[in-house]
Design a protein around this motif. Structure first.
Motif, PDB file in Angstrom:
ATOM      1  N   VAL A  84      16.835 -45.997  93.176  1.00 59.99           N
ATOM      2  CA  VAL A  84      16.688 -45.406  94.627  1.00 59.99           C
ATOM      3  C   VAL A  84      17.586 -44.536  95.106  1.00 59.99           C
ATOM      4  O   VAL A  84      17.402 -43.792  95.837  1.00 59.99           O
ATOM      5  N   GLU A  85      19.006 -44.751  94.420  1.00 67.26           N
ATOM      6  CA  GLU A  85      20.029 -43.494  94.796  1.00 67.26           C
ATOM      7  C   GLU A  85      21.097 -43.499  93.599  1.00 67.26           C
ATOM      8  O   GLU A  85      21.042 -44.473  92.753  1.00 67.26           O
ATOM      9  N   GLN A  86      21.601 -42.117  93.411  1.00 69.75           N
ATOM     10  CA  GLN A  86      22.538 -42.148  92.540  1.00 69.75           C
ATOM     11  C   GLN A  86      23.632 -41.151  93.032  1.00 69.75           C
ATOM     12  O   GLN A  86      23.430 -40.090  93.545  1.00 69.75           O
ATOM     13  N   GLY A  87      24.821 -41.303  92.422  1.00 69.51           N
ATOM     14  CA  GLY A  87      25.739 -40.099  92.672  1.00 69.51           C
ATOM     15  C   GLY A  87      27.113 -41.043  92.788  1.00 69.51           C
ATOM     16  O   GLY A  87      27.268 -42.098  92.471  1.00 69.51           O
ATOM     17  N   THR A  88      28.286 -40.149  93.330  1.00 68.78           N
ATOM     18  CA  THR A  88      29.612 -40.520  93.388  1.00 68.78           C
ATOM     19  C   THR A  88      29.434 -41.460  94.736  1.00 68.78           C
ATOM     20  O   THR A  88      28.633 -41.272  95.450  1.00 68.78           O
ATOM     21  N   HIS A  89      30.493 -42.138  95.076  1.00 65.39           N
ATOM     22  CA  HIS A  89      30.762 -42.964  96.151  1.00 65.39           C
ATOM     23  C   HIS A  89      30.812 -42.156  97.476  1.00 65.39           C
ATOM     24  O   HIS A  89      29.992 -42.163  98.416  1.00 65.39           O
ATOM     25  N   SER A  90      31.402 -40.607  97.320  1.00 67.17           N
ATOM     26  CA  SER A  90      31.266 -39.930  98.367  1.00 67.17           C
ATOM     27  C   SER A  90      29.978 -39.313  98.609  1.00 67.17           C
ATOM     28  O   SER A  90      29.483 -39.288 100.010  1.00 67.17           O
ATOM     29  N   ASP A  91      29.182 -39.056  97.611  1.00 70.13           N
ATOM     30  CA  ASP A  91      27.764 -38.441  97.634  1.00 70.13           C
ATOM     31  C   ASP A  91      27.108 -39.489  98.260  1.00 70.13           C
ATOM     32  O   ASP A  91      26.171 -39.065  99.270  1.00 70.13           O
ATOM     33  N   LEU A  92      27.234 -40.818  97.966  1.00 67.42           N
ATOM     34  CA  LEU A  92      26.256 -42.000  98.564  1.00 67.42           C
ATOM     35  C   LEU A  92      26.292 -42.163  99.752  1.00 67.42           C
ATOM     36  O   LEU A  92      25.609 -42.321 100.626  1.00 67.42           O
ATOM     37  N   MET A  93      27.826 -41.915 100.206  1.00 58.91           N
ATOM     38  CA  MET A  93      27.942 -42.365 101.696  1.00 58.91           C
ATOM     39  C   MET A  93      27.499 -41.385 102.527  1.00 58.91           C
ATOM     40  O   MET A  93      26.964 -41.483 103.761  1.00 58.91           O
ATOM     41  N   ALA A  94      27.573 -39.999 101.919  1.00 57.42           N
ATOM     42  CA  ALA A  94      27.460 -38.745 102.734  1.00 57.42           C
ATOM     43  C   ALA A  94      25.624 -39.050 102.895  1.00 57.42           C
ATOM     44  O   ALA A  94      25.131 -38.303 103.908  1.00 57.42           O
ATOM     45  N   HIS A  95      25.082 -39.255 101.948  1.00 54.33           N
ATOM     46  CA  HIS A  95      23.438 -39.407 102.038  1.00 54.33           C
ATOM     47  C   HIS A  95      23.043 -40.344 102.770  1.00 54.33           C
ATOM     48  O   HIS A  95      21.983 -40.316 103.561  1.00 54.33           O
ATOM     49  N   ASP A  96      23.874 -41.453 103.268  1.00 55.45           N
ATOM     50  CA  ASP A  96      23.704 -42.342 104.596  1.00 55.45           C
ATOM     51  C   ASP A  96      22.466 -43.036 104.233  1.00 55.45           C
ATOM     52  O   ASP A  96      21.498 -43.369 105.019  1.00 55.45           O
ATOM     53  N   GLY A  97      22.181 -43.574 102.834  1.00 52.99           N
ATOM     54  CA  GLY A  97      20.822 -44.431 102.484  1.00 52.99           C
ATOM     55  C   GLY A  97      21.414 -46.126 102.455  1.00 52.99           C
ATOM     56  O   GLY A  97      22.276 -46.443 103.061  1.00 52.99           O
ATOM     57  N   LEU A  98      20.617 -46.619 101.553  1.00 51.33           N
ATOM     58  CA  LEU A  98      20.816 -48.018 101.048  1.00 51.33           C
ATOM     59  C   LEU A  98      22.267 -48.071 100.688  1.00 51.33           C
ATOM     60  O   LEU A  98      22.820 -49.120 101.395  1.00 51.33           O
ATOM     61  N   TYR A  99      22.958 -47.460  99.845  1.00 50.31           N
ATOM     62  CA  TYR A  99      24.317 -47.662  99.413  1.00 50.31           C
ATOM     63  C   TYR A  99      25.192 -47.743 100.652  1.00 50.31           C
ATOM     64  O   TYR A  99      26.085 -48.626 100.730  1.00 50.31           O
ATOM     65  N   ALA A 100      24.931 -46.564 101.479  1.00 56.12           N
ATOM     66  CA  ALA A 100      25.920 -46.494 102.735  1.00 56.12           C
ATOM     67  C   ALA A 100      25.804 -47.821 103.564  1.00 56.12           C
ATOM     68  O   ALA A 100      26.859 -48.385 104.103  1.00 56.12           O
ATOM     69  N   ALA A 101      24.480 -48.196 103.706  1.00 57.67           N
ATOM     70  CA  ALA A 101      24.488 -49.337 104.651  1.00 57.67           C
ATOM     71  C   ALA A 101      24.993 -50.950 104.134  1.00 57.67           C
ATOM     72  O   ALA A 101      25.570 -51.417 104.822  1.00 57.67           O
ATOM     73  N   MET A 102      24.859 -51.013 102.798  1.00 60.24           N
ATOM     74  CA  MET A 102      25.246 -51.904 102.058  1.00 60.24           C
ATOM     75  C   MET A 102      26.921 -51.737 101.999  1.00 60.24           C
ATOM     76  O   MET A 102      27.455 -53.008 102.603  1.00 60.24           O
ATOM     77  N   TYR A 103      27.584 -50.868 101.984  1.00 60.50           N
ATOM     78  CA  TYR A 103      28.961 -50.363 101.974  1.00 60.50           C
ATOM     79  C   TYR A 103      29.569 -51.136 103.137  1.00 60.50           C
ATOM     80  O   TYR A 103      30.335 -51.730 103.416  1.00 60.50           O
ATOM     81  N   ARG A 104      28.818 -50.322 104.195  1.00 59.73           N
ATOM     82  CA  ARG A 104      29.377 -50.716 105.920  1.00 59.73           C
ATOM     83  C   ARG A 104      29.105 -52.090 106.213  1.00 59.73           C
ATOM     84  O   ARG A 104      30.243 -52.678 106.774  1.00 59.73           O
TER      85      ARG A 104
END
Length: 551
Positions: A524-544
């Motif tokens: 559903v998402e792919q990229g570096t950590h900074s890319d995914l955090m900037a995308h503010d999708g599922l990964y960013a929500a899980m990380y926060r």
């Protein structure tokens, strides 16, 4: 040897008849003495063979069982991982230990004894037929009744034995579950419940054992009744033949015939009991052969190659996969793991992260699509050669009840001491290895902490020195301080290798070169950590969410 034992009985009958005639008619002492000496010699020979036959038969049977266990073990180890995931440990133990041992006893003692009894029956029966066919027919006229009874009893024994084997398997599984879960049993105070579970299983086994023995015990009385009828006919009919004088048989012949029946019916009874036991043993044999009938789905195709480039990209192209046909996990999964870089795969529990590792190592076969390494389909590579390209550091690492050095050396038995210590130093486990020396680590490494087990796993990966490193939740069960030490060791182990990280704790993957986020078997998402955090999708929500949880 068993043939000679049968001839001994025939010679004994002939000598007995001659001895009786000497007593009743000739009255020559030296002839009687010669007969007695010959009889003693015959039984001395039989006694020697009675010692040699069991020794030889047990040796042969034990050798056969060793080879059988070797075949079963080799065939088991070739099976797919899915077989071990769906098969209870107790069932495997039952087959390799109890049932193989039972077959050994049956073959080594039961079968050889049955052959001896069969030879004795044939030889003695042949002699009795020679002496008086009419009397012999009268003696065996009830044999069809015995055959009918044996068929009925055999069906019952076979049914009970099958149930008994299932009961034994359940009992062993219960013991295994209790042992593995003893920490939970103790903490929750459920010793009484476990005792009750085992007692219920033991009572069930007792009931089936009694039923089995009861069925087998019906054989001897049936033979005894037939023997009684035969003796009555021989005594009555034979007596009439002697008294009438119209038949060529005398008192010595009748006595010898009765003695022959006594010799004949004893091995005949054991032979009947053997065939009753045979039904139970056929259940064991079928259970053992059920392993040999298994066919692995993951195996080398004709012409599979052993040489390939393991440093290139690993690609999953349009992969379809399902553990159960009704519940597909992947439906066209596309994913690329770049060679020489660190790729992380994250997602919620059940999203399909670990299955990626299972597919690229061919623990399972894809249903459709392809998995390639450096452009080569892994199904065209030899399984053993493919798996040598991987080192694994997992959360649930297997630790054996041996020394730390032996546990590390497990992945590469031919490793030098220098290589072993270098791997231990890299994993920061060398000091503990010096301290413990050759002391075993306890069952499943019970004397080690979680971090120490993980460092042994890392040392294995370093020692194996494979070009691809797989890390499956390698630090998820560790506290933060221990995780930092283990993570440093992991970074050293991963240097210069293609690394795949499966992680639930996202703090461990922020430095990965590329991150895939899976959800319900889809990227559903792919990229570096900074890319995914900037995308503010599922990964960013899980990380926060995790970061807030740590605080």
């Amino acid at each position: 040897m068993v043939s000679i034992q049968g001839v001994v009985y025939q010679q004994f009958l002939q000598l007995t008849e001659n001895g009786l005639r000497v007593i009743f008619e000739d009255g020559q002492l030296y002839q009687l003495a010669l007969i007695c000496a010959y009889v003693f010699f015959l039984f001395a020979v039989r006694a020697l063979l009675s010692y040699l036959v069991p020794r030889l038969s047990v040796w042969l049977a034990s050798d056969a069982i060793v080879k059988l266990r070797a075949d079963l073990t080799a065939h088991l180890l070739m099976q797919d991982l899915s077989y071990f995931e769906r098969t209870k440990v107790g069932d495997t133990i039952l087959r390799l230990v109890n049932q193989a041992d039972g077959m050994g006893r049956f073959i080594g003692v039961g079968t050889v004894g049955a052959v001896r009894d069969a030879v004795t029956v044939v030889i003695v029966a042949g002699y009795l037929i020679y002496k008086s066919p009419l009397l012999f027919v009268g003696a065996v006229i009830f044999i069809p009744v015995v055959i009918f009874l044996m068929q009925q009893i055999s069906h019952r024994i076979k049914d009970i034995q099958a149930k008994a084997e299932n009961a034994f398997g359940d009992y062993i599984n219960t013991i295994e579950e209790m042992s593995n879960g003893m920490r939970t049993v103790k903490i929750s105070g459920q010793e009484g419940r476990e005792r009750e579970r085992l007692n219920i299983a033991a009572i069930g086994i007792r009931s089936l054992t009694i039923r089995l023995q009861s069925a087998q015990a019906m054989v001897a009385p049936a033979i005894d009744l037939v023997s009684a009828c035969a003796y009555v006919l021989v005594i009555g009919g034979g007596g009439y033949m002697v008294i009438s004088g119209d038949f060529r048989i005398d008192a010595a012949g009748i006595i010898t015939f009765l003695l022959g029946l006594t010799i004949l019916f004893d091995p005949a009874r054991r032979l009947a009991q053997f065939f009753a036991t045979l039904q139970a043993s056929l259940i064991l044999l079928d259970s053992l052969h059920s392993i040999l009938r298994l066919n692995a789905s993951v195996k080398d195709i004709p012409g599979a190659r052993a040489e390939f480039d393991a440093t290139g990209d690993i690609c999953l192209d349009g992969v379809h996969f399902a553990y159960e046909d009704a519940e597909p996990l992947y439906q066209g999964l596309d994913l690329t793991i770049e060679g020489g870089k660190t790729t992380a795969i994250v997602g919620a529990t059940g999203s399909g992260k670990t299955t990626v590792l299972s597919l690229i190592t061919r623990l399972y076969e894809v249903n459709d699509g392809a998995v390639t390494i450096s452009g080569e389909n892994i199904q065209e590579l030899q399984v053993k050669a493919l798996r040598k390209a991987f080192s694994v550091v997992a959360q649930d690492i297997v630790i054996f009840n041996a020394s730390i050095a032996d546990n590390i050396r497990y992945v590469r038995p031919d490793a030098t001491d220098a290589d072993l210590w270098a791997a231990a130093e890299a994993a920061e486990i060398a000091d503990l290895m010096r301290e413990r020396g050759d002391t075993p680590l306890g069952p499943k490494g019970s004397q080690l902490s979680g971090g120490q087990k993980q460092r042994i796993a890392i040392a294995r990966a370093v020692l194996q020195n494979a070009p691809i490193l797989l890390m499956d939740e390698a630090t998820s069960a560790l506290d933060q301080k221990t995780e930092e030490r283990v993570r440093d060791a992991l970074e050293r182990a991963a240097k210069g290798r293609t690394t795949v990280m499966i992680a639930h704790r996202l703090s461990t993957v922020i430095h990965a070169d590329w991150i895939y986020v899976l959800d319900f078997g889809k990227v559903v998402e792919q990229g570096t950590h900074s890319d995914l955090m900037a995308h503010d999708g599922l990964y960013a929500a899980m990380y926060r969410s995790q970061k807030t949880g740590y605080q």
